[in-house]
Structure formats: structure tokens, C-alpha cells
Design a protein around this motif. Structure first.
Motif, PDB file in Angstrom:
ATOM      1  N   ALA A 132      81.486  31.740  22.703  1.00  0.00           N
ATOM      2  CA  ALA A 132      82.954  31.669  22.758  1.00  0.00           C
ATOM      3  C   ALA A 132      83.413  30.384  23.433  1.00  0.00           C
ATOM      4  CB  ALA A 132      83.499  32.886  23.510  1.00  0.00           C
ATOM      5  N   VAL A 133      82.694  29.955  24.463  1.00  0.00           N
ATOM      6  CA  VAL A 133      83.057  28.724  25.170  1.00  0.00           C
ATOM      7  C   VAL A 133      82.946  27.517  24.242  1.00  0.00           C
ATOM      8  CG1 VAL A 133      82.160  27.074  26.862  1.00  0.00           C
ATOM      9  CG2 VAL A 133      82.685  29.399  27.552  1.00  0.00           C
ATOM     10  N   PHE A 134      81.895  27.477  23.428  1.00  0.00           N
ATOM     11  CA  PHE A 134      81.767  26.373  22.469  1.00  0.00           C
ATOM     12  C   PHE A 134      82.940  26.385  21.487  1.00  0.00           C
ATOM     13  CE2 PHE A 134      77.294  26.222  23.811  1.00  0.00           C
ATOM     14  CZ  PHE A 134      77.109  24.847  23.877  1.00  0.00           C
ATOM     15  N   GLY A 135      83.338  27.589  21.077  1.00  0.00           N
ATOM     16  CA  GLY A 135      84.478  27.704  20.168  1.00  0.00           C
ATOM     17  C   GLY A 135      85.768  27.239  20.813  1.00  0.00           C
ATOM     18  N   ILE A 136      85.991  27.635  22.065  1.00  0.00           N
ATOM     19  CA  ILE A 136      87.203  27.217  22.779  1.00  0.00           C
ATOM     20  C   ILE A 136      87.186  25.711  23.017  1.00  0.00           C
ATOM     21  CG2 ILE A 136      88.535  27.484  24.903  1.00  0.00           C
ATOM     22  CD1 ILE A 136      87.307  30.326  25.118  1.00  0.00           C
ATOM     23  N   GLY A 137      85.993  25.179  23.344  1.00  0.00           N
ATOM     24  CA  GLY A 137      85.874  23.735  23.544  1.00  0.00           C
ATOM     25  C   GLY A 137      86.199  22.960  22.286  1.00  0.00           C
ATOM     26  N   TYR A 138      85.730  23.458  21.152  1.00  0.00           N
ATOM     27  CA  TYR A 138      86.035  22.816  19.857  1.00  0.00           C
ATOM     28  C   TYR A 138      87.532  22.875  19.581  1.00  0.00           C
ATOM     29  CZ  TYR A 138      86.122  21.968  14.832  1.00  0.00           C
ATOM     30  OH  TYR A 138      86.415  21.481  13.576  1.00  0.00           O
ATOM     31  N   TRP A 139      88.142  24.007  19.899  1.00  0.00           N
ATOM     32  CA  TRP A 139      89.594  24.175  19.711  1.00  0.00           C
ATOM     33  C   TRP A 139      90.351  23.172  20.568  1.00  0.00           C
ATOM     34  CZ3 TRP A 139      92.785  28.996  21.636  1.00  0.00           C
ATOM     35  CH2 TRP A 139      94.079  28.920  21.107  1.00  0.00           C
ATOM     36  N   LEU A 140      89.899  22.970  21.805  1.00  0.00           N
ATOM     37  CA  LEU A 140      90.560  22.028  22.706  1.00  0.00           C
ATOM     38  C   LEU A 140      90.471  20.596  22.172  1.00  0.00           C
ATOM     39  CD1 LEU A 140      91.918  21.344  25.413  1.00  0.00           C
ATOM     40  CD2 LEU A 140      89.621  21.207  26.421  1.00  0.00           C
ATOM     41  N   ILE A 141      89.261  20.176  21.790  1.00  0.00           N
ATOM     42  CA  ILE A 141      89.072  18.807  21.299  1.00  0.00           C
ATOM     43  C   ILE A 141      89.864  18.576  20.013  1.00  0.00           C
ATOM     44  CG2 ILE A 141      87.365  17.192  20.354  1.00  0.00           C
ATOM     45  CD1 ILE A 141      85.331  18.460  22.261  1.00  0.00           C
ATOM     46  N   THR A 142      89.851  19.559  19.128  1.00  0.00           N
ATOM     47  CA  THR A 142      90.600  19.440  17.875  1.00  0.00           C
ATOM     48  C   THR A 142      92.102  19.329  18.137  1.00  0.00           C
ATOM     49  OG1 THR A 142      88.920  20.745  16.698  1.00  0.00           O
ATOM     50  CG2 THR A 142      91.071  20.531  15.650  1.00  0.00           C
ATOM     51  N   SER A 143      92.598  20.143  19.075  1.00  0.00           N
ATOM     52  CA  SER A 143      94.021  20.123  19.401  1.00  0.00           C
ATOM     53  C   SER A 143      94.432  18.780  19.995  1.00  0.00           C
ATOM     54  CB  SER A 143      94.348  21.249  20.384  1.00  0.00           C
ATOM     55  OG  SER A 143      94.086  22.517  19.813  1.00  0.00           O
ATOM     56  N   ILE A 144      93.566  18.196  20.821  1.00  0.00           N
ATOM     57  CA  ILE A 144      93.866  16.889  21.410  1.00  0.00           C
ATOM     58  C   ILE A 144      93.883  15.812  20.332  1.00  0.00           C
ATOM     59  CG2 ILE A 144      92.997  15.100  22.970  1.00  0.00           C
ATOM     60  CD1 ILE A 144      91.956  17.366  24.761  1.00  0.00           C
ATOM     61  N   LYS A 145      92.915  15.852  19.412  1.00  0.00           N
ATOM     62  CA  LYS A 145      92.860  14.866  18.327  1.00  0.00           C
ATOM     63  C   LYS A 145      94.091  14.970  17.427  1.00  0.00           C
ATOM     64  CE  LYS A 145      87.836  14.293  18.006  1.00  0.00           C
ATOM     65  NZ  LYS A 145      86.639  14.485  17.141  1.00  0.00           N
ATOM     66  N   LYS A 146      94.582  16.184  17.229  1.00  0.00           N
ATOM     67  CA  LYS A 146      95.765  16.389  16.392  1.00  0.00           C
ATOM     68  C   LYS A 146      97.058  16.095  17.142  1.00  0.00           C
ATOM     69  CE  LYS A 146      93.928  19.952  13.278  1.00  0.00           C
ATOM     70  NZ  LYS A 146      94.094  21.372  12.839  1.00  0.00           N
ATOM     71  N   GLN A 147      96.902  15.768  18.437  1.00  0.00           N
ATOM     72  CA  GLN A 147      98.064  15.506  19.284  1.00  0.00           C
ATOM     73  C   GLN A 147      99.007  16.705  19.311  1.00  0.00           C
ATOM     74  OE1 GLN A 147      99.709  11.776  17.807  1.00  0.00           O
ATOM     75  NE2 GLN A 147      98.289  10.579  19.037  1.00  0.00           N
ATOM     76  N   SER A 148      98.410  17.860  19.510  1.00  0.00           N
ATOM     77  CA  SER A 148      99.196  19.088  19.615  1.00  0.00           C
ATOM     78  C   SER A 148     100.021  19.067  20.892  1.00  0.00           C
ATOM     79  CB  SER A 148      98.262  20.298  19.596  1.00  0.00           C
ATOM     80  OG  SER A 148      97.507  20.350  18.405  1.00  0.00           O
ATOM     81  N   SER A 149     100.848  20.064  21.069  1.00  0.00           N
ATOM     82  CA  SER A 149     101.745  20.109  22.213  1.00  0.00           C
ATOM     83  C   SER A 149     100.966  20.184  23.526  1.00  0.00           C
ATOM     84  CB  SER A 149     102.676  21.319  22.108  1.00  0.00           C
ATOM     85  OG  SER A 149     101.939  22.522  22.241  1.00  0.00           O
ATOM     86  N   LYS A 150     101.564  19.624  24.580  1.00  0.00           N
ATOM     87  CA  LYS A 150     100.950  19.676  25.900  1.00  0.00           C
ATOM     88  C   LYS A 150     100.783  21.113  26.371  1.00  0.00           C
ATOM     89  CE  LYS A 150     102.746  15.181  27.439  1.00  0.00           C
ATOM     90  NZ  LYS A 150     103.598  14.481  28.446  1.00  0.00           N
ATOM     91  N   THR A 151     101.711  21.962  25.968  1.00  0.00           N
ATOM     92  CA  THR A 151     101.656  23.372  26.351  1.00  0.00           C
ATOM     93  C   THR A 151     100.398  24.026  25.792  1.00  0.00           C
ATOM     94  OG1 THR A 151     104.069  23.503  26.350  1.00  0.00           O
ATOM     95  CG2 THR A 151     102.866  25.582  26.271  1.00  0.00           C
ATOM     96  N   LEU A 152     100.104  23.770  24.516  1.00  0.00           N
ATOM     97  CA  LEU A 152      98.927  24.345  23.883  1.00  0.00           C
ATOM     98  C   LEU A 152      97.649  23.819  24.529  1.00  0.00           C
ATOM     99  CD1 LEU A 152      97.571  25.999  21.646  1.00  0.00           C
ATOM    100  CD2 LEU A 152      97.739  23.980  20.164  1.00  0.00           C
ATOM    101  N   ILE A 153      97.563  22.521  24.727  1.00  0.00           N
ATOM    102  CA  ILE A 153      96.352  21.923  25.300  1.00  0.00           C
ATOM    103  C   ILE A 153      96.147  22.407  26.731  1.00  0.00           C
ATOM    104  CG2 ILE A 153      95.268  19.748  25.985  1.00  0.00           C
ATOM    105  CD1 ILE A 153      96.772  18.434  23.634  1.00  0.00           C
ATOM    106  N   PHE A 154      97.230  22.507  27.494  1.00  0.00           N
ATOM    107  CA  PHE A 154      97.147  22.997  28.869  1.00  0.00           C
ATOM    108  C   PHE A 154      96.620  24.434  28.895  1.00  0.00           C
ATOM    109  CE2 PHE A 154      99.255  25.048  32.557  1.00  0.00           C
ATOM    110  CZ  PHE A 154      98.662  24.313  33.571  1.00  0.00           C
TER     111      PHE A 154
END
Length: 220
Positions: free
Chosen positions: A79-101
Motif C-alpha cells: 500500500a505504501v508503494f501505491g501511495i508513493g506512486y500516487w504522490l509522485i504522479t500527483s506532483i508531476k501533474k501539478q495537482s492541487s496543494k491540498t491533494l499533495i499535502f
């Protein structure tokens, strides 16, 4: 939020979480309690299962507690690897600061509890009737992947007998808030809470980008 800032946030939460756990483990016996205020206590307990002390073996009777514990720890790691992938993907997509936080909080909390589950069994001896020792000569209380999560934060804001008119639980003695948790749990709960209560703000930019992409593809 950049990857650098998200990583710093995760490291800070991990540091606070692990320092508090190591301190409790090396200064308290299991079950010890220190009252700070009437509504806040430091109470040392260890969680061998999922949330609320639930175990996989409680639902799947043919699996032993040790096998269930191993499965839970391995699931957490995946699950941690999945969450980590979600975080990196969200940052690359320049998602909202709220989501990344929020994702960073959840990842930090998950990592904090995984460290306990994976390593604490070999890093400490048990805390039954004694204060645990870090890296004991005789070895730890269990093997790798079979460590217990250290909890210590307790907020018994109200205790008393519930009115009889309340269905099912009327007349029972009740404490709010009963669960004992840790900094990692707080990070996970806060991250999930942000995603639930600030859902539109967290996913707003992602939705707008997707709409623009779809419109551009239709025009092509």
C-alpha cells in the motif's frame, strides 16, 4: 507543492513519530499511564493488528495470528508503494496543494507504522513488566515483519454511563475518546479527513486539466 517540500514534510512527521515511539518504548512499561490533563493521557499500549486492535485472524479463522500479522505487514508495504506512486504522479501533474499535502500525510503515517511492524520486533525486547531495551543482547521480542505498533496518545474527554433511552448502548459505561493512537495515526486520519471534507478543493485542478485535455482531443 514540490516533491522536495512533500519529502521534507514526510521526514518531519516520521521523525516526530519515531522519536515519540522510541521514547515511550524505552521509558514506559506496557500499560503504564501518565495523566497530563483530565482529558489527555500518555498511555503505552501496543497494537498487534489493524485499526481498533482488529486482527485478520478474527475474520479468517483458518489463518494463525502470526500468518495474519505477516500478511497485514506485507499489505501495508504494498500500500505504501501505491501511495508513493500516487504522490509522485500527483506532483508531476501539478495537482492541487491540498491533494499533495493530504497524500504526503497519509504516506508519512503509513511509513511510520510500517517501521514498527517490520523492525521493532528485532530492535527491542518486550515491554511486559519491564522497560524495553534498544538492541538488547539477547535479541528482540520477535522476528522481522512481526513487530507491534506503539501507541501512546489517549484523549478520554468524557466518561460516564449513557442514558437508558439511547438504543442498544443505553445504560453502558462509555468513554469518548477511547482509542489510543500515535502520531502516524494522526497523520493518516488528518490526510483522509482532508480528502473527505475538502474533496472539491483537493481534486479541482485535476478535474479541470482532464476537461481541457478532453476538449483538446475532441477538437483534434
Amino acid at each position: 507543492m514540490t516533491l522536495k517540500k512533500a519529502t521534507l514534510l514526510i521526514l518531519v512527521i516520521l521523525l516526530i513519530d519515531q522519536i515519540s515511539k522510541v521514547y515511550i518504548k524505552t521509558h514506559f512499561e506496557l500499560g503504564d499511564k501518565k495523566i497530563i490533563f483530565d482529558w489527555f493521557q500518555i498511555a503505552f499500549v501496543e497494537n498487534d493488528g489493524m485499526a481498533w486492535g482488529t486482527k485478520i485472524s478474527d475474520f479468517v479463522s483458518f489463518i494463525s495470528d502470526r500468518t495474519a500479522k505477516l500478511c497485514l505487514t506485507l499489505f501495508r508495504i504494498v500500500a505504501v508503494f501505491g501511495i508513493g506512486y500516487w504522490l509522485i504522479t500527483s506532483i508531476k501533474k501539478q495537482s492541487s496543494k491540498t491533494l499533495i499535502f493530504a497524500i504526503a500525510l497519509i504516506l508519512a503515517g503509513a511509513l511510520g507504522n510500517i517501521i514498527d511492524s517490520v523492525f521493532y520486533g528485532v530492535l527491542f525486547n518486550d515491554s511486559y513488566g519491564q522497560v524495553a531495551t534498544f538492541l538488547p543482547e539477547a535479541g528482540g521480542y520477535d522476528s522481522v515483519f512481526h513487530g507491534k505498533v506503539v501507541d501512546m496518545l489517549h484523549f478520554p474527554m468524557w466518561s460516564g454511563v449513557l442514558p437508558n433511552w439511547i438504543p442498544f448502548v443505553g445504560g453502558d459505561y462509555f468513554t469518548f475518546f477511547e482509542p489510543v493512537f500515535n502520531v502516524a495515526d494522526m497523520a493518516i486520519s488528518t490526510g483522509i479527513g482532508i480528502l473527505i471534507f475538502f474533496n472539491k478543493r483537493a481534486f479541482k485542478e485535476v478535474e479541470e486539466v482532464d476537461i481541457l485535455k478532453e476538449t483538446h482531443e475532441e477538437n483534434l
